[in-house]
Design an enzyme around this catalytic site. Structure first.
Site, mmCIF file in Angstrom:
data_model
loop_
_atom_site.group_PDB
_atom_site.id
_atom_site.type_symbol
_atom_site.label_atom_id
_atom_site.label_comp_id
_atom_site.label_asym_id
_atom_site.label_seq_id
_atom_site.Cartn_x
_atom_site.Cartn_y
_atom_site.Cartn_z
ATOM 1 N N ASP A 97 0.851 -1.172 0.000
ATOM 2 C CA ASP A 97 0.000 0.000 0.000
ATOM 3 C C ASP A 97 0.897 1.236 0.000
ATOM 4 O OD1 ASP A 97 -2.240 1.552 0.069
ATOM 5 O OD2 ASP A 97 -2.925 0.904 2.037
ATOM 6 N N SER A 98 0.429 2.298 -0.599
ATOM 7 C CA SER A 98 1.271 3.468 -0.864
ATOM 8 C C SER A 98 1.428 4.408 0.312
ATOM 9 C CB SER A 98 0.648 4.275 -2.014
ATOM 10 O OG SER A 98 -0.640 4.734 -1.620
ATOM 11 N N GLY A 99 0.558 4.266 1.305
ATOM 12 C CA GLY A 99 0.458 5.273 2.362
ATOM 13 C C GLY A 99 -0.811 6.083 2.217
ATOM 14 N N GLY A 100 -1.545 5.868 1.138
ATOM 15 C CA GLY A 100 -2.779 6.611 0.913
ATOM 16 C C GLY A 100 -3.821 6.365 1.985
ATOM 17 N N PHE A 101 -3.869 5.141 2.529
ATOM 18 C CA PHE A 101 -4.849 4.873 3.572
ATOM 19 C C PHE A 101 -4.559 5.693 4.821
ATOM 20 C CE2 PHE A 101 -6.702 2.372 7.091
ATOM 21 C CZ PHE A 101 -8.021 2.399 6.674
ATOM 22 N N ASP B 58 -2.694 7.938 -3.174
ATOM 23 C CA ASP B 58 -4.006 8.499 -3.472
ATOM 24 C C ASP B 58 -4.509 9.291 -2.271
ATOM 25 O OD1 ASP B 58 -4.245 6.074 -2.013
ATOM 26 O OD2 ASP B 58 -6.379 6.021 -2.422
ATOM 27 N N GLN C 85 -11.136 6.731 -6.733
ATOM 28 C CA GLN C 85 -11.764 7.304 -5.551
ATOM 29 C C GLN C 85 -13.091 7.958 -5.960
ATOM 30 O OE1 GLN C 85 -11.121 6.817 -2.514
ATOM 31 N NE2 GLN C 85 -8.992 6.144 -2.422
ATOM 32 N N GLY D 212 -11.381 3.669 -0.831
ATOM 33 C CA GLY D 212 -12.285 4.562 -0.126
ATOM 34 C C GLY D 212 -13.655 4.008 0.176
ATOM 35 N N ASP E 289 -8.054 -7.516 0.290
ATOM 36 C CA ASP E 289 -7.228 -7.562 1.498
ATOM 37 C C ASP E 289 -8.055 -7.042 2.657
ATOM 38 O OD1 ASP E 289 -6.071 -4.781 2.758
ATOM 39 O OD2 ASP E 289 -6.708 -4.509 0.680
ATOM 40 N N CYS F 29 -12.651 -28.790 8.472
ATOM 41 C CA CYS F 29 -11.451 -27.991 8.204
ATOM 42 C C CYS F 29 -10.202 -28.852 8.304
ATOM 43 C CB CYS F 29 -11.366 -26.824 9.190
ATOM 44 S SG CYS F 29 -9.930 -25.754 8.914
ATOM 45 N N CYS G 270 -7.084 -27.566 8.739
ATOM 46 C CA CYS G 270 -5.964 -26.842 9.348
ATOM 47 C C CYS G 270 -5.458 -27.589 10.580
ATOM 48 C CB CYS G 270 -6.359 -25.409 9.704
ATOM 49 S SG CYS G 270 -7.308 -25.204 11.231
ATOM 50 N N CYS H 116 -7.676 -27.325 13.796
ATOM 51 C CA CYS H 116 -8.869 -28.174 13.848
ATOM 52 C C CYS H 116 -8.506 -29.656 13.953
ATOM 53 C CB CYS H 116 -9.742 -27.932 12.621
ATOM 54 S SG CYS H 116 -10.577 -26.318 12.670
ATOM 55 N N HIS I 124 -6.475 -20.631 12.064
ATOM 56 C CA HIS I 124 -7.698 -21.212 11.497
ATOM 57 C C HIS I 124 -8.407 -20.235 10.569
ATOM 58 C CE1 HIS I 124 -11.642 -23.049 11.087
ATOM 59 N NE2 HIS I 124 -12.132 -21.864 11.408
#
Length: 393
Positions: A100-104, A154, A196, A223, A273, A311, A313, A316, A342
Site C-alpha cells: 500500500d502506498s500510504g494513501g490509507f 491516493d 476514488q 475509499g 485484502d 477444516c 488446518c 482443527c 484457522h
C-alpha cells in the site's frame, strides 16, 4: 470476447481462465509467482501478519500478502530494508507482496497530517517523526521494498466528506496517479492506480474512467468499506467497476468478510485484502462455513468438537473448542494464535471454493450458500459488522 483475455505489462500478465457471468477466475503473473484469482491477501502492515510465521502462511496456502510502505519507511526505515535487498528478504517470504502506498494513512491519520497537491506531511503515531510523502517518494519507497505490486499514492476521502471535498480528493488522486506513472517503477513491478470519488456515484464513475485512460497494470477501488451502509458499498463498487477495464485485474481495498467478497466477486473483482479474519481471531471469533463462532461463549467450555469438523488446518486437527475457549478465558496469547491460523486457512479455503464454483458453473448457488450462512447461519456471532472492514488496516 475470448475467455483467455490476456494483458501484458513489463513482461508480466493477467489472464482470465474461466467465467460465470461477470465473476471470473484468473492468473496474475508476477516476479514472485503466478497467483490464482479471486485472491485474498492477508495484511502484514509491519512486515508480519499478526501472530503468524511465514512458514505457516505458506502451509495454509497464502499466495500473496500486503505490506504498508509508509509504516515500513518509518520503522524499521529504508536503510534496514536495503540491507535485506527488499521486503521479501527482510521477512523471509518468497511469495508475492503488494504494498500500500500510504494513501490509507491520509484517511486514518487525518488528525496527524497536512495535505496539499504536492503531497502529504504525516506525523507518525509511533514516534512522532514527520515524513513528507509525495507520489514520487511513495514509489521510491516501494521500489526499495521491491514489492511485486506497487500502489500509487491516493487521497482517500471520508464517507462523510461533502461533494466539493470529494471532488478535490478525486482531482488530487488523478494528478498523483499521473505523477506516479511518469516516475515509474522497477521493470519487474506492476503499478496499480486507485479509483476514488467518495460516496458519489458520478465521481466514482469519473475517477474510474479517467484512470482507465492511463496504462496501469491494474486498478483498485479505494475509499469504500469505511463505515458506509453495506448496500451503498456494493452500489458504489458496481458503478466503479463498470468503468474499469475488463481485461486488467481489479482490486477492492479493505474488503474481507465472506458476504462482501461473494457479492464483489460476482461483480468481477479479483483481489481483496483486510484485517477482518485476523482481527476477529484476536477477539475470539472463528470463521466457519456455517457462520461465525464466538469461542469465548460459555457454551463452548465443554465442547470437544474442533472449530470446524471439515477444516483441514492443524488447529482443527489437534485442538477442541473447549481448549481454545479455555485459552481465551485465561488470557493466553495462544488462543489468538490458534484462531488466527484457522481463520486465515478458512479464507484460503473460501477463496478456493469461489474459484472452483466459477470454473464449474455453480457460482450462483455457492454465493447464496455463503450469504445464507453469514446472514442467518448456524454461527452465534454473525458478520453484522461487515461495513467497516478496512478501518483497522
Amino acid at each position: 470476447m475470448s475467455d483467455s483475455l490476456q494483458h501484458r505489462e513489463q513482461g508480466l500478465s493477467f489472464e482470465i481462465t474461466a467465467r460465470s457471468g461477470t465473476a471470473r477466475v484468473g492468473k496474475l503473473h508476477t516476479a514472485h509467482g503466478v497467483f490464482e484469482t479471486p485472491v485474498f491477501m492477508p495484511v502484514g502492515t509491519n512486515a508480519n501478519v499478526k501472530l503468524m510465521r511465514v512458514d505457516q502462511l505458506k502451509e495454509i496456502g497464502v499466495q500473496i500478502l500486503l505490506g504498508n510502505s509508509y509504516h515500513l519507511a518509518v520503522k524499521p526505515g529504508l536503510d534496514v530494508i536495503k540491507l535485506h535487498r527488499g521486503l521479501h528478504g527482510f521477512m523471509g517470504w518468497n511469495g508475492g507482496i503488494l504494498t500500500d502506498s500510504g494513501g490509507f494513512q491520509v484517511f486514518s491519520l487525518k488528525e496527524l497530517r497536512q495535505i496539499d497537491d504536492d503531497g502529504v506531511m504525516i506525523k507518525s503515531p509511533v514516534d512522532g517523526s514527520k515524513l513528507f510523502l509525495t507520489p514520487e517518494f511513495s514509489i521510491d519507497i516501494q521500489k526499495t521494498l521491491n514489492s511485486d505490486i506497487v500502489m500509487v499514492l491516493d487521497h482517500c476521502p471520508s464517507p462523510n466528506d461533502s461533494y466539493e471535498e470529494a471532488v478535490r480528493s478525486l482531482k488530487r488522486t488523478q494528478y498523483w496517479a499521473e505523477r506516479s506513472l511518469k516516475h515509474g517503477v522497477n521493470s519487474w513491478q506492476l503499478l496499480f492506480a486507485i479509483a476514488q470519488g467518495g460516496v458519489y456515484e458520478d465521481l466514482r464513475r469519473l475517477s474510474a474512467q479517467k484512470l482507465s485512460e492511463l496504462p496501469f497494470s491494474g486498478f483498485a477501488i479505494g475509499g469504500l468499506s469505511l463505515g458506509e451502509e453495506f448496500e451503498k458499498t456494493l452500489r458504489l463498487a458496481s458503478v466503479t467497476l463498470e468503468s474499469l477495464p475488463e481485461e486488467k485485474p481489479r482490486y477492492f481495498m479493505g474488503g474481507g468478510s465472506p458476504e462482501l467478497i461473494a457479492h464483489l466477486v460476482e461483480m468481477g473483482v479479483d483481489m481483496f485484502d483486510s484485517v477482518f479474519p485476523t482481527r476477529l481471531a484476536r477477539h475470539g471469533a472463528a470463521l466457519t462455513f456455517r457462520g461465525r463462532l464466538n469461542i469465548r461463549s460459555a457454551r463452548y467450555k465443554n465442547d470437544l468438537k474442533p472449530i470446524e469438523e471439515e477444516c483441514d488446518c492443524t488447529v482443527c486437527r489437534n485442538h477442541s473448542r473447549s481448549y481454545i475457549h479455555h485459552l481465551f478465558d485465561r488470557g493466553e496469547v495462544l488462543g489468538g494464535i490458534l484462531l488466527t491460523h484457522h481463520n486465515l486457512r478458512f479464507m484460503m479455503r473460501f477463496m478456493q471454493r469461489l474459484r472452483d464454483s466459477i470454473a464449474n458453473g455453480t457460482f450462483s448457488e455457492y454465493k447464496k450458500e455463503v450469504i445464507d450462512s453469514y446472514v442467518k447461519g448456524e454461527g452465534d456471532g454473525l458478520c453484522s459488522d461487515i461495513a467497516g472492514d478496512a478501518l483497522s488496516r
